[in-house]
Scaffold this active site. Structure first.
Site, short mmCIF file in Angstrom:
data_model
loop_
_atom_site.label_atom_id
_atom_site.label_comp_id
_atom_site.label_asym_id
_atom_site.label_seq_id
_atom_site.Cartn_x
_atom_site.Cartn_y
_atom_site.Cartn_z
N ALA A 175 -9.49 22.32 35.02
CA ALA A 175 -9.09 23.57 35.17
C ALA A 175 -9.34 24.57 33.75
O ALA A 175 -8.89 23.73 32.89
CB ALA A 175 -7.77 23.94 35.75
N GLY B 118 -51.74 75.26 56.97
CA GLY B 118 -51.86 75.25 58.44
C GLY B 118 -52.59 73.97 59.31
O GLY B 118 -53.30 73.43 58.76
N ASN C 46 -24.43 33.73 32.26
CA ASN C 46 -25.82 33.64 32.10
C ASN C 46 -26.62 34.56 31.14
O ASN C 46 -27.68 34.65 31.01
CB ASN C 46 -26.52 33.82 33.54
CG ASN C 46 -26.18 35.34 33.96
OD1 ASN C 46 -25.16 35.92 33.91
ND2 ASN C 46 -27.06 35.88 34.95
N GLU D 203 -46.04 80.32 68.59
CA GLU D 203 -45.21 79.52 67.62
C GLU D 203 -43.96 80.37 67.66
O GLU D 203 -43.83 81.49 68.03
CB GLU D 203 -45.86 79.63 66.24
CG GLU D 203 -46.91 78.80 66.06
CD GLU D 203 -46.70 77.30 66.42
OE1 GLU D 203 -45.81 76.65 65.77
OE2 GLU D 203 -47.30 76.69 67.56
N ARG E 183 -38.31 72.20 55.52
CA ARG E 183 -37.06 72.29 56.09
C ARG E 183 -36.15 70.93 55.60
O ARG E 183 -34.78 71.01 56.06
CB ARG E 183 -37.02 72.32 57.50
CG ARG E 183 -37.56 73.92 57.75
CD ARG E 183 -38.27 73.99 59.23
NE ARG E 183 -39.51 73.45 59.36
CZ ARG E 183 -40.56 73.65 60.59
NH1 ARG E 183 -40.07 74.20 61.63
NH2 ARG E 183 -41.58 73.22 60.43
N GLY F 16 -48.31 68.30 55.55
CA GLY F 16 -47.43 69.52 55.56
C GLY F 16 -46.45 69.19 54.39
O GLY F 16 -46.26 68.08 54.13
N LYS G 221 -41.29 64.94 53.51
CA LYS G 221 -40.79 64.35 54.73
C LYS G 221 -41.35 63.49 55.51
O LYS G 221 -40.46 62.27 56.01
CB LYS G 221 -41.11 65.62 55.71
CG LYS G 221 -40.66 65.45 57.38
CD LYS G 221 -40.76 66.66 57.91
CE LYS G 221 -42.17 67.06 58.60
NZ LYS G 221 -42.24 68.33 59.02
N ALA H 136 -50.69 64.88 58.26
CA ALA H 136 -49.83 64.46 57.36
C ALA H 136 -49.67 65.31 55.79
O ALA H 136 -49.45 64.75 54.95
CB ALA H 136 -49.88 63.06 56.93
C1 UD1 Z 1 -46.20 72.34 65.29
C2 UD1 Z 1 -46.85 73.03 66.21
C3 UD1 Z 1 -45.76 73.59 67.43
C4 UD1 Z 1 -45.42 72.54 67.88
C5 UD1 Z 1 -44.78 71.20 66.83
C6 UD1 Z 1 -44.13 70.05 67.63
C7 UD1 Z 1 -48.52 74.23 65.13
C8 UD1 Z 1 -48.99 75.61 64.32
N1 UD1 Z 1 -47.19 74.39 65.56
O1 UD1 Z 1 -44.97 73.21 64.58
O2 UD1 Z 1 -46.41 74.43 68.44
O3 UD1 Z 1 -44.34 72.61 68.87
O4 UD1 Z 1 -45.38 71.32 65.75
O5 UD1 Z 1 -43.62 69.20 66.71
O6 UD1 Z 1 -49.26 73.35 64.80
N2 UD1 Z 1 -49.35 69.68 58.59
C9 UD1 Z 1 -50.59 69.53 58.16
N3 UD1 Z 1 -51.10 70.73 57.20
C10 UD1 Z 1 -50.64 71.83 57.15
C11 UD1 Z 1 -49.33 72.14 57.82
C12 UD1 Z 1 -48.66 71.01 58.66
O7 UD1 Z 1 -51.11 68.63 57.92
O8 UD1 Z 1 -50.89 72.79 56.68
C13 UD1 Z 1 -48.76 68.57 59.07
C14 UD1 Z 1 -47.27 68.41 58.81
O9 UD1 Z 1 -47.18 67.41 58.05
C15 UD1 Z 1 -46.76 67.88 60.20
C16 UD1 Z 1 -47.57 68.55 61.26
O10 UD1 Z 1 -48.84 68.94 60.87
O11 UD1 Z 1 -46.73 66.39 60.54
C17 UD1 Z 1 -46.77 69.45 61.98
O12 UD1 Z 1 -46.48 70.65 61.12
P1 UD1 Z 1 -45.21 71.48 60.92
O13 UD1 Z 1 -45.24 72.46 59.93
O14 UD1 Z 1 -44.00 70.42 61.06
O15 UD1 Z 1 -45.40 72.25 62.19
P2 UD1 Z 1 -44.16 72.79 63.31
O16 UD1 Z 1 -43.44 74.05 62.69
O17 UD1 Z 1 -43.23 71.54 63.69
CA CA Z 2 -42.92 69.53 62.92
#
Ligand code: UD1
Ligand code: CA
Length: 474
Positions: free
Chosen positions: A429, A83, A392, A161, A18, A14, A25, A12
């Site tokens: 009234a 990542g 009021n 990816e 987008r 990220g 998000k 959680a």
């Molecule tokens: C990711 C997968 C992708 C998969 C997709 C499914 C990777 C590299 N890619 O891509 O293969 O098809 O999910 O929905 O994992 N997050 C972190 N720390 C970070 C980055 C992300 O905790 O540094 C969390 C985000 O909050 C999110 C989840 O990981 O809940 C996925 O991250 P997101 O950036 O949405 O990955 P996708 O590009 O969707």
């Molecule tokens: Ca995602």
């Protein structure tokens, strides 16, 4: 029941760029709950020995949601290395030293996944010899997802990816759902090998799969029954699709439980709302928050109820209500606006173009037309005349009004609070009531009417009004 061999990592951290939003998000609402709350609820249902949620962006707000929804979850703060791989690396480092089981990793932005699917997924992994199992899917549109790349013999080889994929790889329909089960030792070894050498400059968790294969380990991909279960939310279009899908499931669930929903496409029901059998929902109705509707009630059309309680056989038509309690067989609307603290007793009525706030209106009492009732109590079986305003607010402070039982107030009254009207009293009234009215009294304070005979002919000669007056012969 606790699964002592299971640890869950919820990703959680990220940013959710987008979404193009100030709100993270994972805190965007979906069926009345933050996106991440759906994932936390599923994690909770699995009864893992350890749950770790990794946060970074807006960490305090996310941590607060985790503390509320899943207090047993530890919270790990991801550092500046980006990542999903880095997130899992730090989560794994936070596991107790004596833990030696399986690690289930779930993306926090995959909210529709249910516990049953994960239970089968965990069982499939444990029944295999694989050191890692990935949940896969074949969605209608694979854009944005990591692709599952298989070798010629069909064995699962690695995940690529979207941004790193060749055209041939992009043509692959099978995607990584973002749900993985790893044996802890194998996972730990490979996490240490991850680099940021890719299109996004991130440590990809997905690279662990290829690394495991290179190290001679078996990995498997288990397809999910239906692709919508693993729909990921990256942008608002996907949020909208997930919301529509979840709502359709919720509506259908209530239909099968005995609720008539005349138009499922325009009816929205939040996950925590509760509806009894034989409730009817008419088109354009939203049942939001923790709203509860008892049997026989008819809600809508075009009604929004947020955190309300609606009694049995009540009728609520074209109304917007928040934190209101409506008694059995009461009637509300059309075009009523019920603000927090509204209580309407059994068989009561709040009618057309009436606004209420912090108002307790007793059983059988009616406010039928064009009124504002704020900071007031009304006893039982009273009638508030059309066009009445409870004044009021004196410009600085709010004051309350108390209207007794069996009261009849005239049309177009102003009750200047604080004020008390006794049981069985009447008001005339147009009265502006500034003094208390004792029980059984009639209060009038409008000047006696004077009719000035012939005024129109004398002062407006030749007008249509003057002619009509003459022609009437009176
Ligand atoms: C990711 C997968 C992708 C998969 C997709 C499914 C990777 C590299 N890619 O891509 O293969 O098809 O999910 O929905 O994992 N997050 C972190 N720390 C970070 C980055 C992300 O905790 O540094 C969390 C985000 O909050 C999110 C989840 O990981 O809940 C996925 O991250 P997101 O950036 O949405 O990955 P996708 O590009 O969707
Ligand atoms: Ca995602």
């Amino acid at each position: 029941m606790t699964d002592s061999r299971l640890a869950i990592v919820v990703l959680a951290a990220g940013q959710g760029t987008r979404m193009k939003s100030n709100l993270p998000k994972l805190l965007h609402p979906l069926a009345g709950l933050p996106v991440v709350s759906h994932v936390l609820a599923t994690a909770k249902a699995l009864g893992a020995a350890h749950v770790i949620t990794v946060v970074r962006f807006d960490r305090d707000r996310l941590a607060a949601v985790v503390a509320e929804d899943l207090p047993e979850s530890a919270i790990v703060d991801q550092d500046e290395i980006p990542g999903t791989g880095r997130a899992v690396e730090q989560a794994v480092a936070a596991l107790p030293a004596d833990f030696d089981g399986d690690v289930l990793v779930v993306n926090g932005d995959v909210p529709l996944l249910d516990a049953d699917t994960l239970i089968s997924f965990i069982a499939a992994h444990r029944a295999s010899a694989a050191s890692a199992t990935v949940l896969s899917a074949v969605p209608d549109d694979a854009t944005g997802y990591g692709r599952i790349i298989r070798s010629e013999d069909g064995a699962f080889d690695r995940i690529v990816e979207q941004k790193d994929a060749t055209d041939a790889e992009l043509a692959v329909a099978e995607i990584n759902a973002g749900v993985y089960l790893f044996g802890l030792a194998a996972l730990r070894d490979q996490l240490a090998q991850l680099t940021t050498d890719n299109a996004q400059g991130e440590k990809y968790l997905t690279d662990v799969i290829g690394l495991l294969r290179r190290a001679g380990s078996e990995v498997t991909a288990v397809p999910v029954a239906e692709a919508w279960l693993v729909a990921g939310i990256n942008d608002r279009a996907q949020l909208g699709e997930a919301a529509a899908k979840l709502n359709a499931l919720i509506v259908r669930g209530w239909q099968l439980a005995g609720v008539t929903v005349q138009d499922p496409a325009t009816t929205w029901i939040d996950l925590r709302a509760k509806l009894a059998a034989d409730v009817t929902l008419l088109p354009g109705t939203q049942i939001l928050g923790s709203t509860v509707v008892e049997t026989g009630a008819v809600i809508g059309p075009d009604t929004t109820l947020t955190d309300c309680e609606i009694g049995s056989s009540a009728v609520v038509k074209r109304t917007d209500a928040t934190l209101a309690v409506i008694g059995a067989e009461a009637s509300v609307g059309p075009f009523s606006y019920l603000r927090p603290g509204t209580y309407l007793g059994a068989d009561g009525k709040i009618g057309a173009f009436v606004e209420t706030k912090n108002a307790k209106i007793g059983a059988g009492s009616k406010v039928p037309h064009l009124s504002y009732v704020g900071d007031a109590t009304v006893g039982v079986e009273s009638n508030i005349g059309a066009g009445t305003i409870f004044a009021n607010y004196d410009g600085v402070n709010k004051h309350s009004s108390e209207i007794g039982s069996y009261v009849r107030t005239g049309s177009h009254n102003v009750f200047v609070a604080p004020i008390r009207i006794g049981d069985g009293a009447y008001t005339g009234a147009g009265a502006v009531v500034r003094k208390d009215v004792p029980s059984g009294s009639l209060a009038i304070n409008v000047a006696p009417q004077r009719n000035m005979d012939g005024w129109v002919q004398a002062n407006r000669p030749g007008t249509d009004a003057a002619k009509a007056a003459v022609e009437s012969g009176e």
